[in-house]
Design a protein around this motif. Structure first.
Motif, PDB file in Angstrom:
ATOM      1  N   VAL A  15       0.998  -1.479  -0.182  1.00  0.00           N
ATOM      2  CA  VAL A  15       0.036  -0.049  -0.026  1.00  0.00           C
ATOM      3  C   VAL A  15       0.986   1.407  -0.115  1.00  0.00           C
ATOM      4  CG1 VAL A  15      -1.927   1.225   1.035  1.00  0.00           C
ATOM      5  CG2 VAL A  15      -1.605  -1.372   1.462  1.00  0.00           C
ATOM      6  N   HIS A  20      -5.988   1.310   6.327  1.00  0.00           N
ATOM      7  CA  HIS A  20      -6.810   1.564   7.438  1.00  0.00           C
ATOM      8  C   HIS A  20      -7.895   2.495   7.093  1.00  0.00           C
ATOM      9  CE1 HIS A  20      -5.073  -1.357  10.181  1.00  0.00           C
ATOM     10  NE2 HIS A  20      -4.054  -1.168  10.063  1.00  0.00           N
ATOM     11  N   VAL A  22      -9.022   3.487   4.351  1.00  0.00           N
ATOM     12  CA  VAL A  22      -9.570   2.576   3.258  1.00  0.00           C
ATOM     13  C   VAL A  22     -11.044   2.000   3.810  1.00  0.00           C
ATOM     14  CG1 VAL A  22      -8.366   0.553   2.971  1.00  0.00           C
ATOM     15  CG2 VAL A  22      -9.488   1.839   1.004  1.00  0.00           C
ATOM     16  N   VAL A  23     -10.659   1.257   4.972  1.00  0.00           N
ATOM     17  CA  VAL A  23     -11.678   0.626   5.456  1.00  0.00           C
ATOM     18  C   VAL A  23     -12.804   1.358   5.821  1.00  0.00           C
ATOM     19  CG1 VAL A  23     -12.465  -0.893   7.700  1.00  0.00           C
ATOM     20  CG2 VAL A  23     -10.027  -0.911   6.668  1.00  0.00           C
ATOM     21  N   SER A 130     -11.551  -3.887   3.988  1.00  0.00           N
ATOM     22  CA  SER A 130     -12.033  -3.432   2.658  1.00  0.00           C
ATOM     23  C   SER A 130     -11.619  -4.395   1.647  1.00  0.00           C
ATOM     24  CB  SER A 130     -11.612  -2.144   2.380  1.00  0.00           C
ATOM     25  OG  SER A 130     -10.059  -2.479   2.003  1.00  0.00           O
ATOM     26  N   MET A 132      -9.753  -3.751  -0.764  1.00  0.00           N
ATOM     27  CA  MET A 132      -8.576  -3.325  -1.488  1.00  0.00           C
ATOM     28  C   MET A 132      -7.450  -4.309  -1.755  1.00  0.00           C
ATOM     29  SD  MET A 132      -5.806  -0.602   0.246  1.00  0.00           S
ATOM     30  CE  MET A 132      -5.396  -1.673   1.591  1.00  0.00           C
ATOM     31  N   THR A 187      -4.012  -8.932  10.164  1.00  0.00           N
ATOM     32  CA  THR A 187      -4.522  -7.940   9.882  1.00  0.00           C
ATOM     33  C   THR A 187      -5.787  -7.330  10.996  1.00  0.00           C
ATOM     34  OG1 THR A 187      -4.169  -7.980   7.583  1.00  0.00           O
ATOM     35  CG2 THR A 187      -6.015  -6.501   8.158  1.00  0.00           C
ATOM     36  N   VAL A 191      -7.174  -3.856  12.383  1.00  0.00           N
ATOM     37  CA  VAL A 191      -8.345  -3.237  12.142  1.00  0.00           C
ATOM     38  C   VAL A 191      -9.402  -2.968  13.260  1.00  0.00           C
ATOM     39  CG1 VAL A 191     -10.498  -3.616  10.562  1.00  0.00           C
ATOM     40  CG2 VAL A 191      -8.348  -4.043   9.595  1.00  0.00           C
TER      41      VAL A 191
END
Ligand code: MEV
Length: 326
Positions: A15, A20, A22-23, A130, A132, A187, A191
């Motif tokens: 990234v 984060h 983006v969530v 997400s 992503m 992850t 999150v």
């Protein structure tokens, strides 16, 4: 004989900006890497993973992607992507596995269909997040998410009140060096940490908003090939991620050591350990500095091809696959 095996591979990712945030539907910029995960499948009388009998219920990605299946498979994995380190091992595994399973059934799914399955497997394995990583590992090259007025839309995925509009971007001619702290940090808990922070404290929401602004500006800088500006924004994003509590001493050490020889540096992925990334004109120097500070460097070639079928079977170091011990 390898003729009854079906093999697919997918790239890892890193990234550039926007993890984060983006969530919460903010923008992000992600590039695929030249490190891949390969999965092979074939029909069999009992389920095996890398030659050993397994209970798929304890392997969330495999469990999700074989749901409803009334026959057994042998699975082989080979990975060049360090697991639990923010480099997309989970999404690349899901993407390669989904495509291998489909082709074993004689199906030829669209990229979008693979993204939806890989994202489903990610959510099943880690709880929240997400699309992503799944989008980056399926599509390859470079992607941006939720950039206003960006025309080349690949797909839009919604979940609850959030929507992620994914577009293809031209892969920039830039040098990035990854530094792996060697600390595995899945992850899901990172999150969740931010979700709790945001729930308790409005300040976290302001930081996330600011991360969105930084990423949008960084996206414009990337398009102009403005390394100075992009680097400064990456470093700023790292500071914002640190305020949210997802950096750690080891990541900060590698980021700070890289900065004198880089345009900018930041953690990449979910943080808490895992990897950082530096944007630099002197990748060898930055790699040496990272090594001297106890990290494992790798100079990344970005923009590799997305998920694809392979000939032969998965060979090499098997992926260290997360096990659901629940
Ligand atoms: C991890 O690579 C990216 C996060 O933003 C989580 C997600 O988007 O699902 C931390």
């Amino acid at each position: 004989m390898s003729s009854d095996w079906f093999t697919a591979s997918a790239p890892g990712k890193f990234v550039v900006l926007g993890e984060h945030s983006v969530v919460y539907g903010k923008p992000a910029v992600v590039l695929a890497t030249d490190r891949r995960i390969t999965c092979s499948v074939r029909r069999s009388r009992r389920t095996t993973l890398n030659g050993e009998s397994v209970d798929l219920r304890r392997q969330p990605h495999f469990n999700y992607l074989t749901r409803g299946m009334n026959y057994s498979l042998d699975f082989l994995t080979a990975s060049e992507v360090p697991s639990g380190s923010g480099m997309g091992s989970s999404a690349a595994l899901s993407a390669a596995l989904a495509l291998a399973i489909h082709s074993e059934r004689g199906e030829c799914p669209t990229e979008r269909a693979i993204v939806e399955e890989a994202y489903g497997a990610e959510l099943y394995a880690q709880g929240n997040g997400s699309p992503m990583d799944a989008s980056a590992c399926v599509h390859g090259g470079g992607i941006a998410i939720n950039i206003p007025d960006e025309p080349s839309e690949l797909w839009t995925i919604s979940r609850g009140e959030r929507t992620w509009r994914v577009t293809d971007i031209e892969v920039p001619d830039l040098s990035f060096v990854i530094g792996n702290t060697g600390i595995k940090a899945p992850t899901g808990p990172q999150v969740e940490k931010i979700r709790r922070f945001k729930q308790k404290n409005g300040f976290a929401g302001e930081i996330i908003e600011e991360m969105g602004n930084v990423t949008l500006e960084g996206y414009q800088a990337l398009k102009r090939n403005d390394k100075e500006r992009l680097g400064r924004l990456m470093t700023q994003d790292h500071k914002l991620l640190s305020i949210l509590g997802v950096s750690c001493n080891e990541l900060n050490k590698l980021v700070n050591a890289s900065l004198p020889y880089s345009y900018g540096a930041k953690l990449t992925g979910s943080g808490g350990g895992g990897c950082m990334v530096a944007l630099t004109d002197d990748p060898d120097k930055v790699a040496k500095i990272i090594e001297a500070r106890g990290g494992t460097p790798f100079i990344i070639k970005s923009g590799s091809e997305g998920v694809r079928m392979e000939t032969g079977i998965a060979k090499g170091t098997p992926l260290d696959i997360p096990i659901n011990r629940g």
